[in-house]
Scaffold this motif. Sequence first.
Motif, PDB file in Angstrom:
ATOM      1  N   ASP A 244       0.833  -1.205   0.000  1.00  0.00           N
ATOM      2  CA  ASP A 244       0.000   0.000   0.000  1.00  0.00           C
ATOM      3  C   ASP A 244       0.869   1.257   0.000  1.00  0.00           C
ATOM      4  OD1 ASP A 244      -2.426   1.252  -0.204  1.00  0.00           O
ATOM      5  OD2 ASP A 244      -2.749   1.379   1.965  1.00  0.00           O
ATOM      6  N   TYR A 245       1.847   1.284  -0.885  1.00  0.00           N
ATOM      7  CA  TYR A 245       2.751   2.418  -1.063  1.00  0.00           C
ATOM      8  C   TYR A 245       2.485   3.086  -2.409  1.00  0.00           C
ATOM      9  CZ  TYR A 245       6.084   1.587   2.811  1.00  0.00           C
ATOM     10  OH  TYR A 245       6.677   1.481   4.037  1.00  0.00           O
ATOM     11  N   LYS A 246       3.017   4.297  -2.580  1.00  0.00           N
ATOM     12  CA  LYS A 246       3.057   4.954  -3.872  1.00  0.00           C
ATOM     13  C   LYS A 246       4.406   4.637  -4.520  1.00  0.00           C
ATOM     14  CE  LYS A 246      -0.859   7.238  -3.423  1.00  0.00           C
ATOM     15  NZ  LYS A 246      -2.045   6.922  -4.260  1.00  0.00           N
ATOM     16  N   PHE A 247       4.407   4.365  -5.810  1.00  0.00           N
ATOM     17  CA  PHE A 247       5.638   4.094  -6.556  1.00  0.00           C
ATOM     18  C   PHE A 247       5.947   5.360  -7.347  1.00  0.00           C
ATOM     19  CE2 PHE A 247       7.593   1.124 -10.024  1.00  0.00           C
ATOM     20  CZ  PHE A 247       8.868   1.426  -9.567  1.00  0.00           C
ATOM     21  N   THR A 248       7.056   6.020  -7.036  1.00  0.00           N
ATOM     22  CA  THR A 248       7.284   7.353  -7.599  1.00  0.00           C
ATOM     23  C   THR A 248       8.522   7.480  -8.474  1.00  0.00           C
ATOM     24  OG1 THR A 248       8.467   8.057  -5.602  1.00  0.00           O
ATOM     25  CG2 THR A 248       6.086   8.459  -5.676  1.00  0.00           C
ATOM     26  N   LYS A 249       9.532   6.598  -8.294  1.00  0.00           N
ATOM     27  CA  LYS A 249      10.762   6.776  -9.061  1.00  0.00           C
ATOM     28  C   LYS A 249      11.365   5.427  -9.439  1.00  0.00           C
ATOM     29  CE  LYS A 249      15.080   9.424  -9.153  1.00  0.00           C
ATOM     30  NZ  LYS A 249      15.887  10.460  -8.482  1.00  0.00           N
TER      31      LYS A 249
END
Length: 317
Positions: A244-249
């Motif tokens: 439940d994380y955001k994937f940003t890079k």
Amino acid sequence: MKQIIEYKQYKKRIPDNQYQKLLERVMNEGKKMIPIHARLPENEHLEHKEAIDITGHMLSYDLSNGFPLETIRDLEKGFYWSLAEIYAFLNGAHTLKEVHRFNLPGFFWKPSVSKKKCAIFGLEEGNLGPGSYGSVLREMPGPDGTFFDQVVALENKARNAPFVRTLILTTWYPPYALGDKQQGFPRKVVVAPCHGNFTRFKLYDEDKELHMVTVPRSSDAPVGLIFNIAQWCAVGMMLADLLDYKFTKYVMMIMDPQIYDIQYEHVRKLLTREPKRLPTVHLKPKEKRKHLWEYRPEDFVLEDYNPHPGMKISVTV
């Protein structure tokens, strides 16, 4: 719908030319060499004599600007094939029969695991070897005849201690991939793993944010590289979904990007094409997934993909 990657609106994305810059750099600065493929008699019909490569190159993607699936040629069909391949490896597949069980096209891996090629490494026909991707990820040899499951270990550590700097997967097991008969370790893999050799997942647990770095040992820049970027970026999406994380890079540190002589003309044509905005990829599993190996290619939905026409580019085996 849960947003694993928070994309900018499509019209606000900036066309990404990093990949073209890499191809251009290899073509202009590459050092000529005679690779192993050109030294094999079974490749004589390809009229392949040389390759050019450079040492070291970085691609870095802010994922809000789009999923890194190249636009200078149509890769939609290959994108889903690449997902099927990484899914097979995450499930430990290491034979031709097992790999094809995950709906890969029949030509995937078949030329590489012929009876003749497998015999060189003491393997049965159709066996990629215990040093191949699936085996090393799920059954890396440990002490006293035991086996270590990297994927399970990664999931456990990511859930229990997301702040550590050891969240790494590797597809490289030196005793089998490099081998050394003089030390009693004959190589035990038909194709030494060339991607996913060192993959670091960086979790910022307070912000619930995931960054990812992949380091391949060798990259066929016009063909294999673009699919490796997509499939490992997809793994990042899957892990972010589980946690439940955001994937940003996403970053790829390429040790050895190469272009083969039988690809030169194709690359020159690709370099004349204007890059377009990168697409959107959503992860929409039909049911809750509890582990990385449970995802399916059809869980991924490709949208906003408006590439240039497809182009078939030759590869060496």
